[in-house]
Design an enzyme around this catalytic site. Structure first.
Site, PDB file in Angstrom:
ATOM      1  N   LYS A 260     -33.448 -21.523  58.620  1.00  0.00           N
ATOM      2  CA  LYS A 260     -33.312 -22.896  57.868  1.00  0.00           C
ATOM      3  C   LYS A 260     -32.773 -22.618  56.895  1.00  0.00           C
ATOM      4  O   LYS A 260     -31.227 -22.554  56.188  1.00  0.00           O
ATOM      5  CB  LYS A 260     -34.596 -22.999  57.380  1.00  0.00           C
ATOM      6  CG  LYS A 260     -34.852 -22.305  56.293  1.00  0.00           C
ATOM      7  CD  LYS A 260     -36.303 -22.769  55.010  1.00  0.00           C
ATOM      8  CE  LYS A 260     -37.189 -21.346  54.920  1.00  0.00           C
ATOM      9  NZ  LYS A 260     -38.698 -21.940  53.905  1.00  0.00           N
ATOM     10  N   ARG A 261     -31.805 -20.995  56.293  1.00  0.00           N
ATOM     11  CA  ARG A 261     -31.252 -19.962  56.089  1.00  0.00           C
ATOM     12  C   ARG A 261     -29.217 -20.468  56.371  1.00  0.00           C
ATOM     13  O   ARG A 261     -28.139 -20.572  55.425  1.00  0.00           O
ATOM     14  CB  ARG A 261     -30.932 -19.424  55.303  1.00  0.00           C
ATOM     15  CG  ARG A 261     -32.260 -18.754  54.714  1.00  0.00           C
ATOM     16  CD  ARG A 261     -32.379 -19.245  52.968  1.00  0.00           C
ATOM     17  NE  ARG A 261     -33.327 -18.774  52.050  1.00  0.00           N
ATOM     18  CZ  ARG A 261     -33.879 -19.987  51.826  1.00  0.00           C
ATOM     19  NH1 ARG A 261     -33.547 -21.215  51.949  1.00  0.00           N
ATOM     20  NH2 ARG A 261     -35.439 -20.312  51.723  1.00  0.00           N
TER      21      ARG A 261
END
Ligand code: GLU
Length: 507
Positions: A260-261
């Site tokens: 998700k980063r």
């Protein structure tokens, strides 16, 4: 053939990752291909990780993509409830049944005792090799167990994994995958708080909800060995679903799994919709807000792990339903190529139905404070759609349809404008302003006549008109643009621009 029933079973622990949407999509496609049922089940047994709003987010995302569940919380269905937190008694019933059948046992080891074991042996696993020297209903005298239970002492229920067995999973993507049961730990099935673990709840629900096929991410493949053992222990083996584990979605550079980063790192969305978390780090822009059409995102996701075996790339959801097959799911990971996603979006914007696009573009224009009429907006969309990659581009590249140019391309003006021509251009502006029937065709004819009469070239005149109206050389066909803006607006802009051009070219 028995009716297919597939489920998407996310845990509401935050925003749904785009990989989760792909999982939902593949389940949906297989169900629909065979006239089956697509079910949403919320796996919310881990109360520590529960995030308010996550379930609504999941539903909104699925609906935005058109993957509407046939059964699920809020969707009806006769296999509910569809939230695991509302099914506690069921899991308790089946874990007790397992204990009674000798396939599971009570374990009373305290967290401190287990921590001490781990301290002694960092590889400590609660399994067949150690269970007989720990504190559980296999080792303690019966009365002591009964006493502990009656006293309300904390316990968990663990699966008694059989020794020296090969546990095989017939995976539809990977083929046969085998596990040595001696490598498998005695998984907790029911936690001290009375809640089931993922494994127990997942198997019980897949059985009770009559799930025929499980399509999920590769990270669950190793858990499947325990699930197979659970089906056996519960006597449900003949009703075990078929499994298909999806390949990983990789970072664009191929270096590991997309996280998700990575969205922030690479500057693209990895979530379907925007999510406002507690912190900035936990807040993300979604595909929707980034200006993707749901159809384009779906098309992109479909090919992120599946291939049709043909050259065809553009598929509507209906076409995907027809074409999809588990056999064509790829075995190896696929890179997340956002440029490909953008390419799909562009294709869908170009081909989109005018009315549909109107509804997608209108809010974007409105967000900038403009509420044009339908006719104007339609004209605008037709002129701009070939130039938009995302929906946001309609504004970014075409804001000048709604307000005067914010600036003029100075370099171009230096190159194309000569102050002594101002009179000439004012004359042209006047001629255009007095046109009857302000259509692209008439404007063009008038401009051409003017060019010929004055012995000019197209290159002397068209860029000036374009810069005057839009401020930039980029944009759709100039005469069409003028027609849409209308006579008065164009005249006002040109007159003003010519004055400014004089200033800009005479610093
Ligand atoms: N709750 C699990 C998840 O969040 C479901 C895994 C599965 O489909 O079995 O992905």
């Amino acid at each position: 053939m028995e009716k297919l029933r597939l489920r998407f079973a996310p845990s509401p622990t935050g925003a749904l990752h785009i990989g989760g949407v792909r999982t939902a999509l593949y389940n949906y496609l297989l169900a629909k291909k065979h006239g089956g049922t697509f079910i949403l089940r919320i796996e919310d047994t881990d109360q520590a990780r529960f995030v308010p709003g996550a379930e609504d987010y999941i539903k909104e995302a699925l609906e935005w993509f058109g993957l509407v569940p046939d059964e699920g919380p809020g969707y009806g269905g006769d296999h509910g409830p569809y939230r695991q937190s509302e099914r506690k008694e069921l899991y308790q019933k089946y874990t007790t049944q397992l204990v009674e059948a000798g396939r599971a046992y009570y374990a009373f080891d305290t967290p401190e005792e287990l921590a001490a074991q781990r301290e002694q042996d960092p590889n400590f696993k609660y399994d067949a090799s150690v269970r007989m020297r720990l504190k559980n209903s296999l080792t303690l005298p019966q009365e002591e167990v009964a006493h502990a239970l009656a006293e309300g002492k904390d316990y968990v229920i663990r699966l008694k994994v059989p020794e020296n067995e090969t546990v095989s999973v017939q995976d539809k993507v990977r083929g046969q995958v085998s596990f040595d049961s001696n490598e498998l730990d005695d998984k907790v099935l029911l936690k001290a708080d009375g809640m089931p673990t993922y494994h127990m709840a997942n198997v019980v629900d897949d059985y009770l909800m009559e799930i025929t096929h499980v399509i999920r991410g590769e990270e669950w493949l190793s858990s499947t060995a325990h699930h197979v053992l659970l089906y056996r222990a519960l006597g449900w083996e003949s009703r075990m679903p078929e499994f298909a584990h999806l390949p990983l979605i990789l970072r664009p550079d191929g270096k590991g799994k997309l996280s998700k980063r990575d969205g922030a790192r690479f500057g693209f969305p990895v979530f379907p919709l925007s999510w406002n978390g507690q912190t900035e780090e936990d807040s993300f822009t979604g595909f929707r807000e980034y200006g993707f059409l749901p159809e384009a995102a779906i098309n992109f996701l479909a090919l992120l792990g599946w291939n049709p075996g043909t050259e065809q790339e553009v598929f509507s959801l209906e076409e995907l339903v027809d074409t999809f097959s588990v056999e064509r799911i790829n075995k190896s990971g696929t890179r997340f190529d956002i440029d490909k996603a953008k390419w799909f979006n562009q294709q869908y914007i170009i081909k989109a139905d005018a009315g549909y696009l109107l509804e997608k573009v209108r809010p974007i224009i409105k967000a900038h404070g403009y509420e044009p009429g339908d006719a104007f907006l339609r004209g605008f969309i037709e002129l701009m759609r070939e130039r938009a990659i995302t929906l946001g581009d309609f504004w970014e590249n075409g804001y000048f349809f709604f307000e005067e140019p914010r600036e003029y391309d100075e370099k171009m003006i230096q190159k194309r404008w000569a102050p002594e021509r101002k009179g000439l251009f004012d004359e042209l502006a006047g001629q255009l302003h007095s046109l009857n029937g302000y259509t692209a065709e008439n404007i063009k004819a008038q401009a051409e006549a003017f060019i010929n009469e004055k012995g000019l070239k197209f290159g002397d005149v068209l860029p000036i008109l374009r810069l005057g109206v839009a401020g930039t050389m980029k944009g759709p066909a100039i005469f069409e643009m003028m027609e849409l803006l209308g006579k008065e607006e164009v005249d006002r802009r040109l007159r003003k621009a010519f004055v400014q051009f004089n200033e800009l070219s005479n610093p």
